[in-house]
Design a protein around this motif. Structure first.
Motif, mmCIF file in Angstrom:
data_model
loop_
_atom_site.group_PDB
_atom_site.id
_atom_site.type_symbol
_atom_site.label_atom_id
_atom_site.label_comp_id
_atom_site.label_asym_id
_atom_site.label_seq_id
_atom_site.Cartn_x
_atom_site.Cartn_y
_atom_site.Cartn_z
ATOM 1 N N GLY A 136 1.338 -1.542 0.000
ATOM 2 C CA GLY A 136 -0.587 -0.076 -0.235
ATOM 3 C C GLY A 136 0.517 1.160 -0.510
ATOM 4 O O GLY A 136 2.017 1.043 0.540
ATOM 5 N N LEU A 137 0.113 2.616 -0.583
ATOM 6 C CA LEU A 137 0.938 3.578 -0.231
ATOM 7 C C LEU A 137 -0.291 4.094 0.261
ATOM 8 O O LEU A 137 -1.799 4.615 0.367
ATOM 9 C CB LEU A 137 1.000 4.096 -1.434
ATOM 10 C CG LEU A 137 2.113 3.358 -2.655
ATOM 11 C CD1 LEU A 137 2.094 3.859 -3.968
ATOM 12 C CD2 LEU A 137 3.687 3.215 -1.591
ATOM 13 N N SER A 138 0.637 5.590 1.121
ATOM 14 C CA SER A 138 -0.318 5.868 2.179
ATOM 15 C C SER A 138 0.304 8.121 1.319
ATOM 16 O O SER A 138 1.966 7.865 1.386
ATOM 17 C CB SER A 138 -0.398 6.071 3.447
ATOM 18 O OG SER A 138 0.631 5.971 4.126
ATOM 19 N N TYR A 154 3.050 -10.314 4.084
ATOM 20 C CA TYR A 154 2.487 -11.004 3.763
ATOM 21 C C TYR A 154 2.076 -11.934 5.252
ATOM 22 O O TYR A 154 2.154 -12.062 6.149
ATOM 23 C CB TYR A 154 4.666 -11.974 3.089
ATOM 24 C CG TYR A 154 3.796 -13.509 3.351
ATOM 25 C CD1 TYR A 154 4.144 -13.561 1.814
ATOM 26 C CD2 TYR A 154 4.355 -14.038 3.962
ATOM 27 C CE1 TYR A 154 3.987 -15.766 1.498
ATOM 28 C CE2 TYR A 154 4.348 -15.285 4.119
ATOM 29 C CZ TYR A 154 4.073 -16.040 2.770
ATOM 30 O OH TYR A 154 3.609 -17.188 2.320
ATOM 31 N N ALA A 155 1.063 -13.055 4.191
ATOM 32 C CA ALA A 155 0.283 -13.798 5.524
ATOM 33 C C ALA A 155 0.218 -15.041 5.185
ATOM 34 O O ALA A 155 0.297 -15.366 3.661
ATOM 35 C CB ALA A 155 -1.056 -13.391 5.885
ATOM 36 N N GLN A 156 0.520 -15.996 6.516
ATOM 37 C CA GLN A 156 0.231 -17.337 5.549
ATOM 38 C C GLN A 156 -0.276 -18.041 6.419
ATOM 39 O O GLN A 156 0.064 -18.476 7.899
ATOM 40 C CB GLN A 156 1.292 -18.023 5.733
ATOM 41 C CG GLN A 156 1.596 -19.855 5.373
ATOM 42 C CD GLN A 156 0.377 -19.866 3.960
ATOM 43 O OE1 GLN A 156 1.777 -19.869 3.073
ATOM 44 N NE2 GLN A 156 -0.105 -20.880 4.013
ATOM 45 N N ALA A 167 3.435 -10.338 7.900
ATOM 46 C CA ALA A 167 4.735 -9.506 8.499
ATOM 47 C C ALA A 167 3.940 -9.165 7.622
ATOM 48 O O ALA A 167 3.774 -9.045 6.389
ATOM 49 C CB ALA A 167 5.682 -10.702 8.739
ATOM 50 N N ARG A 168 4.671 -6.938 8.273
ATOM 51 C CA ARG A 168 3.929 -5.762 7.600
ATOM 52 C C ARG A 168 4.678 -5.280 7.658
ATOM 53 O O ARG A 168 5.671 -4.823 8.660
ATOM 54 C CB ARG A 168 2.934 -5.385 7.594
ATOM 55 C CG ARG A 168 2.543 -4.094 7.200
ATOM 56 C CD ARG A 168 1.863 -3.716 7.528
ATOM 57 N NE ARG A 168 0.149 -4.413 7.831
ATOM 58 C CZ ARG A 168 -0.566 -4.082 6.688
ATOM 59 N NH1 ARG A 168 -0.586 -3.388 5.609
ATOM 60 N NH2 ARG A 168 -1.411 -5.177 6.958
ATOM 61 N N LEU A 169 5.701 -4.676 6.911
ATOM 62 C CA LEU A 169 7.011 -3.440 7.032
ATOM 63 C C LEU A 169 6.314 -2.555 6.102
ATOM 64 O O LEU A 169 5.842 -2.328 5.028
ATOM 65 C CB LEU A 169 8.348 -4.529 6.209
ATOM 66 C CG LEU A 169 8.263 -6.223 6.079
ATOM 67 C CD1 LEU A 169 10.297 -6.485 4.701
ATOM 68 C CD2 LEU A 169 9.647 -5.762 7.834
ATOM 69 N N GLN A 170 7.022 -1.309 6.774
ATOM 70 C CA GLN A 170 6.426 -0.174 6.032
ATOM 71 C C GLN A 170 7.532 0.799 6.472
ATOM 72 O O GLN A 170 8.690 0.735 7.382
ATOM 73 C CB GLN A 170 5.609 0.257 7.657
ATOM 74 C CG GLN A 170 4.644 -0.616 7.718
ATOM 75 C CD GLN A 170 3.288 -0.388 8.949
ATOM 76 O OE1 GLN A 170 2.448 -0.027 8.341
ATOM 77 N NE2 GLN A 170 3.394 -0.839 9.850
ATOM 78 N N ALA A 171 7.685 2.146 5.676
ATOM 79 C CA ALA A 171 8.538 2.966 5.780
ATOM 80 C C ALA A 171 7.816 4.320 5.775
ATOM 81 O O ALA A 171 7.150 4.059 5.136
ATOM 82 C CB ALA A 171 9.579 2.840 4.673
ATOM 83 N N TYR A 172 7.946 5.535 6.066
ATOM 84 C CA TYR A 172 7.322 6.517 6.688
ATOM 85 C C TYR A 172 8.430 7.533 6.280
ATOM 86 O O TYR A 172 9.311 8.211 7.248
ATOM 87 C CB TYR A 172 6.545 6.977 7.809
ATOM 88 C CG TYR A 172 5.538 6.221 8.023
ATOM 89 C CD1 TYR A 172 4.062 6.672 7.257
ATOM 90 C CD2 TYR A 172 5.149 5.110 9.018
ATOM 91 C CE1 TYR A 172 2.934 5.596 6.980
ATOM 92 C CE2 TYR A 172 4.301 4.414 8.688
ATOM 93 C CZ TYR A 172 2.908 5.030 8.342
ATOM 94 O OH TYR A 172 2.147 3.600 8.708
ATOM 95 N N TYR A 203 10.780 4.058 10.034
ATOM 96 C CA TYR A 203 11.032 2.503 9.755
ATOM 97 C C TYR A 203 9.815 1.253 10.523
ATOM 98 O O TYR A 203 10.919 1.361 11.661
ATOM 99 C CB TYR A 203 12.561 1.985 8.958
ATOM 100 C CG TYR A 203 13.008 2.366 7.942
ATOM 101 C CD1 TYR A 203 12.537 3.301 6.878
ATOM 102 C CD2 TYR A 203 13.519 3.957 8.720
ATOM 103 C CE1 TYR A 203 13.269 3.556 6.092
ATOM 104 C CE2 TYR A 203 14.370 4.993 8.055
ATOM 105 C CZ TYR A 203 13.952 4.978 6.756
ATOM 106 O OH TYR A 203 14.727 5.988 5.458
ATOM 107 N N SER A 204 9.108 0.153 10.532
ATOM 108 C CA SER A 204 9.030 -0.687 11.156
ATOM 109 C C SER A 204 8.384 -2.277 10.637
ATOM 110 O O SER A 204 8.363 -1.800 9.512
ATOM 111 C CB SER A 204 7.879 0.241 11.426
ATOM 112 O OG SER A 204 6.737 0.190 10.493
ATOM 113 N N GLY A 205 8.800 -2.585 10.777
ATOM 114 C CA GLY A 205 8.208 -4.400 11.344
ATOM 115 C C GLY A 205 7.540 -4.848 12.202
ATOM 116 O O GLY A 205 7.219 -5.012 13.609
ATOM 117 N N SER A 206 5.445 -5.020 11.520
ATOM 118 C CA SER A 206 5.437 -5.566 11.952
ATOM 119 C C SER A 206 5.039 -7.145 12.013
ATOM 120 O O SER A 206 5.250 -7.821 11.071
ATOM 121 C CB SER A 206 3.992 -4.866 12.689
ATOM 122 O OG SER A 206 4.132 -2.986 12.463
#
Length: 394
Positions: A136-138, A154-156, A167-172, A203-206
């Motif tokens: 996604g983009l915001s 990504y989900a399994q 797992a979700r990687l995000q950057a703002y 930068y985050s990893g959830s």
């Protein structure tokens, strides 16, 4: 509340248009509307620890927010489900504390602002394999702050579909307008409200694991890793030293955060759901916090439910905080922002949800309406109230 009414009218118009399109369509559409959500809210707060005036002074603020969220889906030739999300948010606030950036002026441009924040996201779910991939983009823009965000997901699911890893990687990538207090502006620019922009990147990893224990109990384990770099304070936050001198807030240009949490939902018969949540937070500025939350939806009838909720929060201050007049020239970093102080807070309220089988007011596609109220209070004097309205079309 005029904006809330206009937003509700907009949603109802979209519902009518979609119903007309379905009735008049001669061929099936590949892209279908899954649901449309509109959330409108009114928020008001008050307090006496404004960071703009060095930890003292009014914190009065009001905010009217409207978010329209449209979810669509289609199946591709391989039978994979593609989900699309379009979200548009607009907030308008008035802030008495921000109006004190220039102590000599009756009013300034910072006393009110409008924030505009659209976002788009896409995900592809392989229902046979139980896997999902997306991104996604915001974007967010207001008078003194801009943000661009990007994320991948990504989900399994497990073979029996009772568990799922996500797992979700995000950057703002953000920019802060350097609006200094009037008395701290350079002599050559004392009539200029800002002196350019500075960057702030996050930068985050959830990561999460959800598991169905049995027909009554579901649990989730949550963890995040967050790294921030750049200008991490706010340029118009004043700090007063013990000698009476005034300075701009000064904080390190790096911050590392680790929150971990546990969520559990327990279904007690057909009428009660207990939703419990706990989170522990820690960062390298010395801030640590505990959050405990409980919400208990109660089904009054098959179509009507109420949801009382309560959240307790306890926080230990960052090592760079001191109240008004508490810092000295020996301090390398300093802030009098009470959001970074030691305090406890309570947030409690309730929601009422109506989802009749034939649609709200007999309109089949008007699926649900929910009204929520919450009151927030913390030990340093800040208090607030929020009322929100949620309309859903399916």
């Amino acid at each position: 509340m005029k904006k809330v009414f206009l937003s509700a009218c907009t949603l109802l118009s979209l519902m009518k248009l979609q119903a007309q399109q379905k009735d008049s369509a001669f061929v099936p559409r590949k892209l279908h509307i899954d649901e449309i959500n509109l959330v409108s809210s009114y928020y008001h707060q008050d307090g006496n620890n404004s960071a703009v005036t060095g930890g003292i002074g009014t914190e009065k603020l009001t905010d009217i927010a409207n978010v329209l969220d449209i979810k669509l889906f289609r199946y591709d030739r391989k039978g994979r489900k593609n989900n699309f999300g379009l979200e548009m948010g607009i907030d308008h606030y008035t802030s008495a504390s921000s109006d004190k950036i220039d102590l000599k002026a009756n009013s300034s441009a910072s006393s009110a602002d409008t924030r505009f924040y659209p976002s788009v996201n896409w995900s592809r779910e392989n229902e046979t394999k139980g896997s999902t991939f997306g991104g996604g983009l915001s974007f967010s823009n207001e008078f003194d702050y801009q943000s661009i965000g990007v994320n991948v997901l990504y989900a399994q699911k497990t073979r029996n579909r009772n568990g799922e890893f996500t797992a979700r990687l995000q950057a703002y990538l953000d920019k802060v307008k350097m609006i200094a207090p009037y008395e701290l502006r350079s002599p050559s620019n004392e009539d200029v409200e800002d002196e350019g922009w500075k960057n702030r990147n996050s930068y985050s990893g959830s990561f999460s694991w959800t598991q169905v224990i049995n027909r009554n109990l579901q649990v989730a384990v949550l963890a995040d890793v967050v790294q921030q770099n750049g200008y991490l304070g706010l340029p118009f936050h004043r700090v007063y030293f013990t000698d009476g001198s005034v300075h701009q807030e000064n904080l390190p240009d790096s911050r590392f955060k680790i929150p971990v949490g546990l969520r559990a939902n327990y279904f007690l018969g057909d009428r009660f759901i207990f939703r419990a949540y706990y989170r522990y937070y820690s960062d390298n500025w010395g801030l640590s916090a505990h959050t405990a939350d409980l919400e208990v939806p109660v089904k009054i009838s098959p179509f009507l439910s109420i949801s009382p909720f309560y959240r307790f929060y306890s926080q230990h201050a960052v090592k760079y905080f001191a109240p008004y007049g508490g810092h000295t020239g020996k301090d390398e970093y300093y802030t009098s922002n009470y959001d970074l102080s030691t305090f406890n807070s309570n947030f409690l309220g309730a929601g009422i949800r109506w989802a009749p089988v034939n649609g709200v007011f007999g309109w089949q596609h008007f699926h649900m309406i929910e009204l929520r109220y919450g009151h927030y209070d913390r030990t340093n004097g800040l208090n607030s109230n929020i009322v929100s309205l949620h309309l859903q079309y399916k």
